[in-house]
Design an enzyme around this catalytic site. Structure first.
Site, PDB file in Angstrom:
ATOM      1  N   ASP A  75     -13.914 -13.672   0.669  1.00 29.23           N
ATOM      2  CA  ASP A  75     -13.194 -14.925   0.437  1.00 29.23           C
ATOM      3  C   ASP A  75     -14.158 -16.055   0.149  1.00 29.23           C
ATOM      4  O   ASP A  75     -14.876 -16.502   1.039  1.00 29.23           O
ATOM      5  CB  ASP A  75     -12.370 -15.286   1.681  1.00 29.23           C
ATOM      6  CG  ASP A  75     -11.170 -14.381   1.844  1.00 29.23           C
ATOM      7  OD1 ASP A  75     -10.325 -14.346   0.934  1.00 29.23           O
ATOM      8  OD2 ASP A  75     -11.075 -13.710   2.889  1.00 29.23           O
TER       9      ASP A  75
ATOM     10  N   HIS B 292     -13.027  -7.336   1.189  1.00 26.87           N
ATOM     11  CA  HIS B 292     -12.471  -8.549   0.589  1.00 26.87           C
ATOM     12  C   HIS B 292     -13.382  -9.728   0.939  1.00 26.87           C
ATOM     13  O   HIS B 292     -13.619 -10.021   2.115  1.00 26.87           O
ATOM     14  CB  HIS B 292     -11.066  -8.740   1.166  1.00 26.87           C
ATOM     15  CG  HIS B 292     -10.271  -9.862   0.593  1.00 26.87           C
ATOM     16  ND1 HIS B 292      -9.560  -9.760  -0.579  1.00 26.87           N
ATOM     17  CD2 HIS B 292     -10.042 -11.114   1.059  1.00 26.87           C
ATOM     18  CE1 HIS B 292      -8.933 -10.902  -0.812  1.00 26.87           C
ATOM     19  NE2 HIS B 292      -9.211 -11.751   0.163  1.00 26.87           N
TER      20      HIS B 292
ATOM     21  N   MET C 244     -14.602 -19.897  -0.674  1.00 27.06           N
ATOM     22  CA  MET C 244     -13.857 -21.164  -0.565  1.00 27.06           C
ATOM     23  C   MET C 244     -14.808 -22.318  -0.834  1.00 27.06           C
ATOM     24  O   MET C 244     -15.935 -22.328  -0.307  1.00 27.06           O
ATOM     25  CB  MET C 244     -13.288 -21.316   0.838  1.00 27.06           C
ATOM     26  CG  MET C 244     -12.390 -20.185   1.252  1.00 27.06           C
ATOM     27  SD  MET C 244     -11.824 -20.439   2.945  1.00 27.06           S
ATOM     28  CE  MET C 244     -10.806 -18.985   3.171  1.00 27.06           C
TER      29      MET C 244
ATOM     30  N   SER D 299     -10.880  -8.188   5.062  1.00 29.88           N
ATOM     31  CA  SER D 299     -11.408  -9.528   4.789  1.00 29.88           C
ATOM     32  C   SER D 299     -12.539  -9.861   5.751  1.00 29.88           C
ATOM     33  O   SER D 299     -12.328 -10.052   6.958  1.00 29.88           O
ATOM     34  CB  SER D 299     -10.295 -10.569   4.915  1.00 29.88           C
ATOM     35  OG  SER D 299     -10.884 -11.852   4.903  1.00 29.88           O
TER      36      SER D 299
ATOM     37  N   MET E  49     -11.331 -18.770  -4.156  1.00 29.43           N
ATOM     38  CA  MET E  49     -10.449 -19.914  -3.871  1.00 29.43           C
ATOM     39  C   MET E  49     -11.228 -21.164  -4.228  1.00 29.43           C
ATOM     40  O   MET E  49     -11.647 -21.936  -3.343  1.00 29.43           O
ATOM     41  CB  MET E  49     -10.042 -19.897  -2.390  1.00 29.43           C
ATOM     42  CG  MET E  49      -8.979 -18.852  -2.101  1.00 29.43           C
ATOM     43  SD  MET E  49      -8.811 -18.507  -0.341  1.00 29.43           S
ATOM     44  CE  MET E  49     -10.119 -17.318  -0.162  1.00 29.43           C
TER      45      MET E  49
ATOM     46  N   ASP F  45      -2.111 -11.053   1.117  1.00 31.98           N
ATOM     47  CA  ASP F  45      -3.243 -11.620   1.862  1.00 31.98           C
ATOM     48  C   ASP F  45      -2.754 -12.756   2.751  1.00 31.98           C
ATOM     49  O   ASP F  45      -2.254 -13.775   2.254  1.00 31.98           O
ATOM     50  CB  ASP F  45      -4.277 -12.129   0.838  1.00 31.98           C
ATOM     51  CG  ASP F  45      -5.560 -12.642   1.465  1.00 31.98           C
ATOM     52  OD1 ASP F  45      -5.716 -12.534   2.695  1.00 31.98           O
ATOM     53  OD2 ASP F  45      -6.409 -13.153   0.703  1.00 31.98           O
ATOM     54  N   GLY F  46      -2.932 -12.558   4.057  1.00 32.74           N
ATOM     55  CA  GLY F  46      -2.572 -13.600   5.014  1.00 32.74           C
ATOM     56  C   GLY F  46      -1.540 -13.124   6.016  1.00 32.74           C
ATOM     57  O   GLY F  46      -0.403 -12.829   5.635  1.00 32.74           O
ATOM     58  N   GLY F  47      -1.962 -12.997   7.271  1.00 31.48           N
ATOM     59  CA  GLY F  47      -1.017 -12.618   8.326  1.00 31.48           C
ATOM     60  C   GLY F  47      -0.526 -11.193   8.231  1.00 31.48           C
ATOM     61  O   GLY F  47       0.539 -10.852   8.768  1.00 31.48           O
TER      62      GLY F  47
ATOM     63  N   GLY G  81      -7.809  -9.541   7.812  1.00 29.88           N
ATOM     64  CA  GLY G  81      -9.015 -10.041   8.452  1.00 29.88           C
ATOM     65  C   GLY G  81      -8.895  -9.963   9.955  1.00 29.88           C
ATOM     66  O   GLY G  81      -9.415  -9.052  10.605  1.00 29.88           O
ATOM     67  N   SER G  82      -8.152 -10.920  10.547  1.00 28.41           N
ATOM     68  CA  SER G  82      -8.121 -11.007  12.011  1.00 28.41           C
ATOM     69  C   SER G  82      -7.491  -9.772  12.659  1.00 28.41           C
ATOM     70  O   SER G  82      -7.929  -9.364  13.742  1.00 28.41           O
ATOM     71  CB  SER G  82      -7.411 -12.279  12.457  1.00 28.41           C
ATOM     72  OG  SER G  82      -6.183 -12.413  11.820  1.00 28.41           O
TER      73      SER G  82
ATOM     74  N   MET H 250      -0.300 -14.590  -2.199  1.00 26.28           N
ATOM     75  CA  MET H 250      -0.727 -15.148  -0.907  1.00 26.28           C
ATOM     76  C   MET H 250       0.493 -15.220   0.014  1.00 26.28           C
ATOM     77  O   MET H 250       1.538 -15.770  -0.355  1.00 26.28           O
ATOM     78  CB  MET H 250      -1.316 -16.552  -1.075  1.00 26.28           C
ATOM     79  CG  MET H 250      -2.694 -16.596  -1.713  1.00 26.28           C
ATOM     80  SD  MET H 250      -3.969 -15.615  -0.890  1.00 26.28           S
ATOM     81  CE  MET H 250      -4.015 -16.346   0.763  1.00 26.28           C
TER      82      MET H 250
ATOM     83  N   GLY I  52      -6.979 -20.665   2.739  1.00 24.95           N
ATOM     84  CA  GLY I  52      -7.954 -21.567   3.353  1.00 24.95           C
ATOM     85  C   GLY I  52      -8.478 -21.090   4.686  1.00 24.95           C
ATOM     86  O   GLY I  52      -9.633 -21.339   5.007  1.00 24.95           O
ATOM     87  N   PHE I  53      -7.649 -20.414   5.457  1.00 19.77           N
ATOM     88  CA  PHE I  53      -8.073 -20.011   6.801  1.00 19.77           C
ATOM     89  C   PHE I  53      -7.528 -18.632   7.157  1.00 19.77           C
ATOM     90  O   PHE I  53      -6.411 -18.294   6.744  1.00 19.77           O
ATOM     91  CB  PHE I  53      -7.566 -21.022   7.849  1.00 19.77           C
ATOM     92  CG  PHE I  53      -8.142 -22.399   7.636  1.00 19.77           C
ATOM     93  CD1 PHE I  53      -9.345 -22.762   8.252  1.00 19.77           C
ATOM     94  CD2 PHE I  53      -7.512 -23.311   6.796  1.00 19.77           C
ATOM     95  CE1 PHE I  53      -9.889 -24.026   8.029  1.00 19.77           C
ATOM     96  CE2 PHE I  53      -8.055 -24.574   6.567  1.00 19.77           C
ATOM     97  CZ  PHE I  53      -9.248 -24.933   7.190  1.00 19.77           C
ATOM     98  N   GLY I  54      -8.308 -17.892   7.927  1.00 15.57           N
ATOM     99  CA  GLY I  54      -7.816 -16.635   8.471  1.00 15.57           C
ATOM    100  C   GLY I  54      -6.964 -16.918   9.702  1.00 15.57           C
ATOM    101  O   GLY I  54      -6.928 -18.052  10.197  1.00 15.57           O
ATOM    102  N   GLY I  55      -6.265 -15.892  10.163  1.00 17.25           N
ATOM    103  CA  GLY I  55      -5.532 -15.998  11.425  1.00 17.25           C
ATOM    104  C   GLY I  55      -4.239 -16.788  11.379  1.00 17.25           C
ATOM    105  O   GLY I  55      -3.729 -17.198  12.419  1.00 17.25           O
TER     106      GLY I  55
ATOM    107  N   HIS J  34     -12.311 -12.728  -3.861  1.00 16.42           N
ATOM    108  CA  HIS J  34     -11.167 -13.650  -3.955  1.00 16.42           C
ATOM    109  C   HIS J  34     -11.714 -15.068  -4.059  1.00 16.42           C
ATOM    110  O   HIS J  34     -12.196 -15.627  -3.073  1.00 16.42           O
ATOM    111  CB  HIS J  34     -10.297 -13.460  -2.696  1.00 16.42           C
ATOM    112  CG  HIS J  34      -9.113 -14.372  -2.613  1.00 16.42           C
ATOM    113  ND1 HIS J  34      -8.391 -14.546  -1.436  1.00 16.42           N
ATOM    114  CD2 HIS J  34      -8.495 -15.155  -3.533  1.00 16.42           C
ATOM    115  CE1 HIS J  34      -7.402 -15.403  -1.651  1.00 16.42           C
ATOM    116  NE2 HIS J  34      -7.449 -15.796  -2.910  1.00 16.42           N
TER     117      HIS J  34
HETATM  118  C1  DX5 Z   1      -7.134 -16.824   3.605  1.00 14.93           C
HETATM  119  C2  DX5 Z   1      -7.952 -15.699   3.034  1.00 14.93           C
HETATM  120  C3  DX5 Z   1      -7.696 -14.400   3.710  1.00 14.93           C
HETATM  121  C4  DX5 Z   1      -7.946 -14.361   5.198  1.00 14.93           C
HETATM  122  C5  DX5 Z   1      -6.966 -13.411   5.778  1.00 14.93           C
HETATM  123  O1  DX5 Z   1      -7.090 -17.888   2.769  1.00 14.93           O
HETATM  124  O2  DX5 Z   1      -7.705 -15.516   1.661  1.00 14.93           O
HETATM  125  O3  DX5 Z   1      -8.296 -13.298   3.044  1.00 14.93           O
HETATM  126  O4  DX5 Z   1      -9.244 -13.987   5.550  1.00 14.93           O
HETATM  127  O5  DX5 Z   1      -7.053 -13.463   7.155  1.00 14.93           O
HETATM  128  P1  DX5 Z   1      -5.922 -12.912   8.143  1.00 14.93           P
HETATM  129  O6  DX5 Z   1      -5.775 -11.435   7.832  1.00 14.93           O
HETATM  130  O7  DX5 Z   1      -6.496 -13.201   9.461  1.00 14.93           O
HETATM  131  O8  DX5 Z   1      -4.659 -13.669   7.846  1.00 14.93           O
HETATM  132 ZN    ZN Z   2      -8.431 -13.664   0.671  1.00 12.45          ZN
END
Ligand code: DX5
Ligand code: ZN
Length: 216
Positions: free
Chosen positions: A35, A33, A37, A8, A68, A176-178, A198-199, A137, A142-145, A66
């Protein structure tokens, strides 16, 4: 087959997009990936077509888009024409999901549907024989990390069971996510085979090892 890793780009240094793309591809990422938004479907605004056009130029691996965004059918043509290899939209955001799937397929690319942690599997069930990818999901979009939500694992198993019983083993289940070297194990056991990260991958000192740890 081992899982694919979709890196991501939201988690990378956006001021050095080209360098980050090369770095994560060299580390073994299978897809990029992207994202998108809109500040409406989710409380955040990321990037759109001008940036993804540049990503496509710099990329050697497929683009995994992706969306959103609310009412995603409005933008399918745009994101397909800039070179997305698959487009995933949110079930919760679409008035007529079948129409969105058909529009994506009309460009000769793969269609994915995503569900938020609170959306039950029963809502996506009518579309499981129409799509190539399901994105579960594992955080609220909405947010990474953010921190992985373990309750989502049961939904992954349920979807894998439904796909198997329909003879649709080839449909990807993406998470996707964490996702990191610890949570990936649970995702894989439940039946996911495309890990978005991502992170974790971009934040790792050793990106090769981080990407590899997700390919289980
Ligand atoms: C969140 C995004 C993800 C995000 C994942 O809404 O869809 O793709 O970038 O980030 P991490 O891997 O840091 O949870
Ligand atoms: Zn995503």
């Amino acid at each position: 087959m081992e899982s694919l890793v979709s890196a991501s780009l939201l988690g990378c240094d956006l001021a050095d997009l080209k360098g980050e793309i090369k770095s994560i591809e060299n580390a073994g990422a299978d897809w990029l990936h992207c994202d998108v938004m809109d500040g409406m479907f989710v409380n955040n605004i990321s990037f759109g077509t001008p940036v993804i056009k540049c990503i496509k130029k710099a990329a050697s691996v497929p683009l995994d888009t992706h969306l959103m965004i609310d009412d995603p059918i409005r933008y399918v043509d745009d994101y397909a024409s800039i070179g997305s290899d698959n487009i995933t939209f949110h079930l919760e955001a679409a008035a007529d999901p079948q129409a969105v799937i058909d529009r994506i397929h009309s460009h000769g690319i793969s269609a994915g549907i995503s569900i938020k942690p609170a959306t039950p599997v029963s809502e996506i069930k009518p579309y499981l024989d129409k799509i190539e990818l399901v994105l579960v999901m594992t955080v609220d979009p909405g947010f990474g990390g953010q921190k992985f939500i373990p309750d989502t694992l049961e939904k992954i198993s349920e979807i894998r069971y439904l796909l198997d019983s329909m003879g649709r083993e080839n449909v990807y289940i993406q998470v996707d996510g964490g996702v990191n070297d610890k949570t990936v194990k649970f995702c894989r056991e439940a039946g996911a085979n495309v890990m978005v990260s991502g992170s974790y991958v971009f934040g790792a000192e050793d990106r090769d090892a981080a990407v590899k740890s997700l390919k289980i």
